[in-house]
Structures are given as structure tokens and as C-alpha cells.
Design a protein around this motif. Structure first.
Motif, mmCIF file in Angstrom:
data_model
loop_
_atom_site.group_PDB
_atom_site.id
_atom_site.type_symbol
_atom_site.label_atom_id
_atom_site.label_comp_id
_atom_site.label_asym_id
_atom_site.label_seq_id
_atom_site.Cartn_x
_atom_site.Cartn_y
_atom_site.Cartn_z
ATOM 1 N N MET A 1 0.839 -1.194 0.000
ATOM 2 C CA MET A 1 0.000 0.000 0.000
ATOM 3 C C MET A 1 0.882 1.255 0.000
ATOM 4 O O MET A 1 1.875 1.311 0.718
ATOM 5 C CB MET A 1 -0.909 0.013 1.229
ATOM 6 C CG MET A 1 -1.863 1.195 1.273
ATOM 7 S SD MET A 1 -2.933 1.189 2.736
ATOM 8 C CE MET A 1 -3.909 -0.275 2.369
ATOM 9 N N THR A 2 0.515 2.233 -0.808
ATOM 10 C CA THR A 2 1.277 3.482 -0.882
ATOM 11 C C THR A 2 1.146 4.260 0.419
ATOM 12 O O THR A 2 0.027 4.469 0.902
ATOM 13 C CB THR A 2 0.765 4.358 -2.041
ATOM 14 O OG1 THR A 2 0.869 3.631 -3.263
ATOM 15 C CG2 THR A 2 1.575 5.638 -2.153
ATOM 16 N N PRO A 3 2.264 4.697 1.019
ATOM 17 C CA PRO A 3 2.169 5.511 2.235
ATOM 18 C C PRO A 3 1.399 6.800 1.967
ATOM 19 O O PRO A 3 1.437 7.342 0.859
ATOM 20 C CB PRO A 3 3.631 5.806 2.585
ATOM 21 C CG PRO A 3 4.428 4.772 1.858
ATOM 22 C CD PRO A 3 3.659 4.454 0.621
ATOM 23 N N ALA A 4 0.699 7.286 2.975
ATOM 24 C CA ALA A 4 -0.019 8.554 2.818
ATOM 25 C C ALA A 4 0.948 9.712 2.655
ATOM 26 O O ALA A 4 0.657 10.693 1.957
ATOM 27 C CB ALA A 4 -0.925 8.786 4.024
ATOM 28 N N LEU A 5 2.124 9.592 3.277
ATOM 29 C CA LEU A 5 3.141 10.650 3.235
ATOM 30 C C LEU A 5 4.512 10.001 3.194
ATOM 31 O O LEU A 5 4.789 9.058 3.951
ATOM 32 C CB LEU A 5 3.022 11.542 4.471
ATOM 33 C CG LEU A 5 4.058 12.650 4.650
ATOM 34 C CD1 LEU A 5 3.941 13.687 3.539
ATOM 35 C CD2 LEU A 5 3.892 13.317 6.018
ATOM 36 N N ARG A 6 5.363 10.505 2.312
ATOM 37 C CA ARG A 6 6.708 9.933 2.198
ATOM 38 C C ARG A 6 7.709 11.028 1.852
ATOM 39 O O ARG A 6 7.461 11.848 0.962
ATOM 40 C CB ARG A 6 6.733 8.855 1.122
ATOM 41 C CG ARG A 6 8.066 8.136 0.990
ATOM 42 C CD ARG A 6 7.942 6.901 0.117
ATOM 43 N NE ARG A 6 8.089 7.173 -1.308
ATOM 44 C CZ ARG A 6 7.106 7.155 -2.196
ATOM 45 N NH1 ARG A 6 5.866 6.913 -1.819
ATOM 46 N NH2 ARG A 6 7.342 7.394 -3.474
ATOM 47 N N GLY A 7 8.806 11.048 2.560
ATOM 48 C CA GLY A 7 9.919 11.924 2.233
ATOM 49 C C GLY A 7 11.142 11.083 1.931
ATOM 50 O O GLY A 7 11.446 10.137 2.657
ATOM 51 N N GLU A 8 11.837 11.414 0.858
ATOM 52 C CA GLU A 8 13.006 10.643 0.442
ATOM 53 C C GLU A 8 14.230 11.546 0.341
ATOM 54 O O GLU A 8 14.207 12.539 -0.391
ATOM 55 C CB GLU A 8 12.757 9.973 -0.920
ATOM 56 C CG GLU A 8 11.618 8.966 -0.910
ATOM 57 C CD GLU A 8 11.381 8.336 -2.273
ATOM 58 O OE1 GLU A 8 11.921 8.872 -3.283
ATOM 59 O OE2 GLU A 8 10.675 7.328 -2.354
ATOM 60 N N LYS A 9 15.249 11.218 1.117
ATOM 61 C CA LYS A 9 16.533 11.924 1.077
ATOM 62 C C LYS A 9 16.348 13.437 1.202
ATOM 63 O O LYS A 9 16.964 14.219 0.468
ATOM 64 C CB LYS A 9 17.294 11.591 -0.208
ATOM 65 C CG LYS A 9 17.628 10.122 -0.367
ATOM 66 C CD LYS A 9 18.558 9.638 0.715
ATOM 67 C CE LYS A 9 18.906 8.150 0.546
ATOM 68 N NZ LYS A 9 19.659 7.637 1.718
ATOM 69 N N LEU A 10 15.522 13.846 2.146
ATOM 70 C CA LEU A 10 15.222 15.271 2.294
ATOM 71 C C LEU A 10 16.392 16.021 2.914
ATOM 72 O O LEU A 10 16.841 15.700 4.024
ATOM 73 C CB LEU A 10 13.980 15.455 3.155
ATOM 74 C CG LEU A 10 12.657 14.996 2.525
ATOM 75 C CD1 LEU A 10 11.512 15.173 3.515
ATOM 76 C CD2 LEU A 10 12.378 15.751 1.238
ATOM 77 N N THR A 11 16.858 17.017 2.197
ATOM 78 C CA THR A 11 17.943 17.875 2.660
ATOM 79 C C THR A 11 17.513 19.326 2.495
ATOM 80 O O THR A 11 16.950 19.701 1.466
ATOM 81 C CB THR A 11 19.228 17.613 1.853
ATOM 82 O OG1 THR A 11 19.702 16.293 2.136
ATOM 83 C CG2 THR A 11 20.316 18.622 2.215
ATOM 84 N N ARG A 12 17.742 20.110 3.539
ATOM 85 C CA ARG A 12 17.450 21.547 3.452
ATOM 86 C C ARG A 12 18.638 22.304 4.012
ATOM 87 O O ARG A 12 19.023 22.161 5.175
ATOM 88 C CB ARG A 12 16.195 21.901 4.228
ATOM 89 C CG ARG A 12 15.800 23.382 4.094
ATOM 90 C CD ARG A 12 15.395 23.704 2.656
ATOM 91 N NE ARG A 12 14.785 25.027 2.518
ATOM 92 C CZ ARG A 12 15.442 26.114 2.111
ATOM 93 N NH1 ARG A 12 16.745 26.034 1.809
ATOM 94 N NH2 ARG A 12 14.815 27.264 1.998
ATOM 95 N N THR A 13 19.250 23.126 3.161
ATOM 96 C CA THR A 13 20.413 23.918 3.528
ATOM 97 C C THR A 13 20.085 25.389 3.388
ATOM 98 O O THR A 13 19.541 25.828 2.363
ATOM 99 C CB THR A 13 21.609 23.564 2.627
ATOM 100 O OG1 THR A 13 21.892 22.167 2.743
ATOM 101 C CG2 THR A 13 22.843 24.358 3.041
#
Length: 241
Positions: A1-13
Motif C-alpha cells: 500500500m502506498t504511504p499517505a506521506l513519504r519523504g526521500e533523502k530530504l535535505t534543506r540547507t
């Protein structure tokens, strides 16, 4: 089942006169429908930045965010704003209520912005206030409500649009411990009864007990999941850092 929310390799600089600030670094996260995930960590660990990225309030320097089968990070600003209205609900530490509006009017405001038909607006507002236990306080203004009641209005406002995902950034930060526990119980009940996927940030250890899963951040990195350390990638040929 597809997750409702997914973040992949999130980077914030972020850039600053003193040099780059790495608020989030290569974070992977998935949240299923009906799951309450608590993000914990000290002040400055990157919790708010992560929630802003997941909620589409900020864009990552690199990485992707998915809401169901929609890649939010690929959308333009108008499409992203529409996606937020349709699929996301937000609860903040500062209640963010408009003082001159009643509880019902505060809950109704996002539905007006979304041009929800009046009859449906009335039904959704009544339903949301009932779910948070404030159906008897619809006509009261924020100044006539306690802090816990004001935050319940904030939660009702967040769920009135029937979102798929709930993002709550330190939702109990301005409440005493007893009221905070009650509000977290309410969020947990809503997540499980309404099938929401929820991400809640906190540094309060008493609130962590109510989570289905706990992830911990330190200096912008994901360091543990449910108390199990997350291995850190060592810089090398495959990792330029």
C-alpha cells in the motif's frame, strides 16, 4: 500500500553570513494512514524544518516529498497550494485563531477559501467541532476559551477539510502538562478513528508515549527510530560529503 506521506533523502540547507546551515540532511520518512509519528529532538534539531518540508510549506534543497501518489516537490506554487488545501491539515504551537471570529467561523475560514459550498461548510464545521468536543462552544470567540480549547479549535480547523495528512508542530508547546496530554490524546484518537496520517513534533518526553512510532533528530539528521540507532553513511566515493 502506498504511504499517505513519504519523504526521500530530504535535505534543506540555508545560507548565512557564517556559512551554510544544514537544517535537514538526507532524511527518509514514511507515514501510513492511521499512524501517529512523533518527531522528537532538542530545539534546533531540525523538527520544524522537516515538518515544513513534509507539509509543502518549504521546498527541500534536494530530495522528494510524496503525498500518496503525488510528488509534491515537482508541483508549481499554485498546484502545491491546491494540494495543501485538499490533503493537508496543519496545527501550530501558536493557535493562530482570529480573535474577532467565533470558534465556528475560525474553523470555517479555510473552507471559505477553498470555496466549499455553504451547506457543506456548515456540516463540516459542526462535525469538526463535535469531534474535538467543542460543539457547545461554536459561538464563543478565542478570548472566551481556555488555551486547551483554543488548540482544540485549531485542530478542528485542521480536520474540517478532511485531509489525508495532519502536520502538527509543537501543538502543546503553550499548554500545561495536563492539558497537553489531553490534546495529544485527542490527536491520537482522531488519527486512529479518522484514518489520518499524522506527524507531530515535540521535545516533551511525556507526549512520546502516545505515538505509534517515534523518530529522533539530532543536528538535522535522523538518528533513531523507536530507540533503534539509524546507521550514518560514511563519506566516501559514493557520498561526496
Amino acid at each position: 500500500m502506498t504511504p499517505a506521506l513519504r519523504g526521500e533523502k530530504l535535505t534543506r540547507t540555508f545560507s548565512s553570513p557564517a556559512g551554510d546551515v544544514h537544517a535537514c540532511i538526507d532524511i527518509d520518512i514514511e507515514v501510513a494512514a492511521g499512524e501517529l509519528v512523533v518527531v522528537r529532538g532538542a530545539s534546533g534539531a531540525g523538527k520544524t524544518t522537516l515538518l515544513n518540508l513534509l507539509g509543502g510549506l518549504d521546498r527541500p534543497t534536494s530530495g522528494t516529498v510524496w503525498l500518496g501518489d503525488v510528488e509534491a516537490t515537482s508541483l508549481d506554487e499554485d498546484a502545491l497550494a491546491a494540494l495543501r488545501r485538499e490533503r493537508l491539515g496543519f496545527v501550530f504551537q501558536s493557535f493562530g485563531l482570529i480573535p474577532i471570529l467565533s470558534a465556528a467561523e475560525n474553523v470555517e475560514l479555510p473552507l471559505r477559501i477553498a470555496k466549499t459550498p455553504p451547506a457543506e461548510r456548515d456540516q463540516r464545521v459542526a462535525e469538526a467541532l463535535r469531534l474535538v468536543g467543542l460543539d457547545g462552544h461554536a459561538a464563543q470567540r478565542p478570548g472566551e476559551l481556555s488555551g486547551g480549547q483554543q488548540q482544540r479549535v485549531g485542530i478542528a480547523r485542521a480536520i474540517a477539510a478532511r485531509p489525508h495528512v495532519l502536520i502538527a508542530d509543537e501543538p502543546t508547546g503553550q499548554l500545561d502538562s495536563r492539558t497537553a496530554a489531553t490534546v495529544m490524546d485527542l490527536i491520537g484518537d482522531l488519527v486512529h478513528s479518522q484514518g489520518l496520517a499524522a506527524v507531530v513534533s515535540t521535545h516533551d518526553p511525556l507526549l512520546v508515549e502516545r505515538a505509534d512510532r517515534v523518530i529522533e533528530l539530532h543536528d538535522g539528521r535522523l538518528t533513531s527510530i523507536d530507540g533503534r540507532p539509524v546507521p550514518r553513511v560514511v563519506a566516501g566515493a559514493d557520498d561526496p560529503r
